[in-house]
Design a protein around this motif. Structure first.
Motif, PDB file in Angstrom:
ATOM      1  N   LYS A  80      19.585  18.598  21.769  1.00  0.00           N
ATOM      2  CA  LYS A  80      19.854  19.474  22.916  1.00  0.00           C
ATOM      3  C   LYS A  80      19.066  20.770  22.786  1.00  0.00           C
ATOM      4  O   LYS A  80      18.447  21.238  23.742  1.00  0.00           O
ATOM      5  CB  LYS A  80      21.354  19.802  23.008  1.00  0.00           C
ATOM      6  CG  LYS A  80      22.205  18.704  23.570  1.00  0.00           C
ATOM      7  CD  LYS A  80      23.666  19.133  23.623  1.00  0.00           C
ATOM      8  CE  LYS A  80      24.566  18.031  24.129  1.00  0.00           C
ATOM      9  NZ  LYS A  80      25.981  18.411  24.097  1.00  0.00           N
ATOM     10  N   GLN A  81      19.091  21.361  21.596  1.00  0.00           N
ATOM     11  CA  GLN A  81      18.383  22.615  21.346  1.00  0.00           C
ATOM     12  C   GLN A  81      16.884  22.445  21.567  1.00  0.00           C
ATOM     13  O   GLN A  81      16.247  23.277  22.240  1.00  0.00           O
ATOM     14  CB  GLN A  81      18.652  23.081  19.910  1.00  0.00           C
ATOM     15  CG  GLN A  81      17.861  24.304  19.505  1.00  0.00           C
ATOM     16  CD  GLN A  81      17.769  24.461  17.979  1.00  0.00           C
ATOM     17  OE1 GLN A  81      18.549  23.905  17.242  1.00  0.00           O
ATOM     18  NE2 GLN A  81      16.791  25.217  17.545  1.00  0.00           N
ATOM     19  N   LEU A  83      15.311  20.162  23.350  1.00  0.00           N
ATOM     20  CA  LEU A  83      15.018  19.905  24.764  1.00  0.00           C
ATOM     21  C   LEU A  83      15.065  21.200  25.573  1.00  0.00           C
ATOM     22  O   LEU A  83      14.193  21.422  26.430  1.00  0.00           O
ATOM     23  CB  LEU A  83      16.008  18.885  25.333  1.00  0.00           C
ATOM     24  CG  LEU A  83      15.843  17.435  24.876  1.00  0.00           C
ATOM     25  CD1 LEU A  83      17.021  16.585  25.329  1.00  0.00           C
ATOM     26  CD2 LEU A  83      14.540  16.844  25.383  1.00  0.00           C
ATOM     27  N   GLU A  84      16.046  22.036  25.289  1.00  0.00           N
ATOM     28  CA  GLU A  84      16.147  23.322  25.988  1.00  0.00           C
ATOM     29  C   GLU A  84      14.946  24.222  25.682  1.00  0.00           C
ATOM     30  O   GLU A  84      14.390  24.858  26.573  1.00  0.00           O
ATOM     31  CB  GLU A  84      17.450  24.028  25.636  1.00  0.00           C
ATOM     32  CG  GLU A  84      18.658  23.383  26.295  1.00  0.00           C
ATOM     33  CD  GLU A  84      19.992  23.919  25.788  1.00  0.00           C
ATOM     34  OE1 GLU A  84      20.008  24.994  25.134  1.00  0.00           O
ATOM     35  OE2 GLU A  84      21.016  23.270  26.039  1.00  0.00           O
ATOM     36  N   GLU A  85      14.536  24.255  24.409  1.00  0.00           N
ATOM     37  CA  GLU A  85      13.372  25.057  24.026  1.00  0.00           C
ATOM     38  C   GLU A  85      12.116  24.574  24.740  1.00  0.00           C
ATOM     39  O   GLU A  85      11.232  25.371  25.054  1.00  0.00           O
ATOM     40  CB  GLU A  85      13.160  25.001  22.508  1.00  0.00           C
ATOM     41  CG  GLU A  85      14.175  25.807  21.723  1.00  0.00           C
ATOM     42  CD  GLU A  85      14.041  25.617  20.215  1.00  0.00           C
ATOM     43  OE1 GLU A  85      13.091  24.917  19.757  1.00  0.00           O
ATOM     44  OE2 GLU A  85      14.899  26.147  19.492  1.00  0.00           O
ATOM     45  N   GLY A  87      12.088  23.344  27.646  1.00  0.00           N
ATOM     46  CA  GLY A  87      12.256  23.500  29.091  1.00  0.00           C
ATOM     47  C   GLY A  87      12.632  22.211  29.781  1.00  0.00           C
ATOM     48  O   GLY A  87      12.480  22.064  30.992  1.00  0.00           O
ATOM     49  N   SER A  89      15.639  19.177  30.531  1.00  0.00           N
ATOM     50  CA  SER A  89      17.100  19.166  30.639  1.00  0.00           C
ATOM     51  C   SER A  89      17.702  18.267  29.561  1.00  0.00           C
ATOM     52  O   SER A  89      17.184  17.197  29.272  1.00  0.00           O
ATOM     53  CB  SER A  89      17.535  18.683  32.020  1.00  0.00           C
ATOM     54  OG  SER A  89      17.107  17.357  32.225  1.00  0.00           O
ATOM     55  N   ALA A  90      18.783  18.769  28.971  1.00  0.00           N
ATOM     56  CA  ALA A  90      19.463  17.997  27.932  1.00  0.00           C
ATOM     57  C   ALA A  90      20.417  17.047  28.619  1.00  0.00           C
ATOM     58  O   ALA A  90      20.898  16.127  28.129  1.00  0.00           O
ATOM     59  CB  ALA A  90      20.209  18.929  26.994  1.00  0.00           C
TER      60      ALA A  90
END
Length: 90
Positions: A80-81, A83-85, A87, A89-90
């Motif tokens: 999740k982290q 994917l967020e970094e 840009g 979507s998780a």
């Protein structure tokens, strides 16, 4: 959704991480994945002439004390982290 199903979902999402994901992050995911699926390290450490497999073995060994559920949960959090970094979507 159970932890195992969520873990499998994020294992698939991990395949979509960008190519510029650091080797350090990839090794963390590798170690957690192995710990979640197999448990503690069950092989001997590769020799120094095999640095890639040695790094993977070391990453797995680093999370050896975690339970399978703990490793799955940490793996999901890390994906999740990342994917967020990136840009995404998780």
């Amino acid at each position: 959704m159970g932890l195992k199903e969520e873990f499998e979902e994020y294992a698939e999402k991990a395949k979509t991480l960008p190519e510029n994901t650091t080797n350090e992050s990839k090794l963390i995911l590798y170690g957690l994945y192995k710990q979640a699926n197999i448990g503690p390290v069950n092989t001997s450490r590769p020799g120094m002439f095999n640095p890639r497999d040695r790094a993977k073995w070391d990453a797995w060994k680093a999370v050896e004390g975690k339970s399978k559920d703990e490793a799955m949960s940490d793996y999901i959090t890390k994906v999740k982290q990342l994917l967020e970094e990136a840009g995404l979507s998780a």
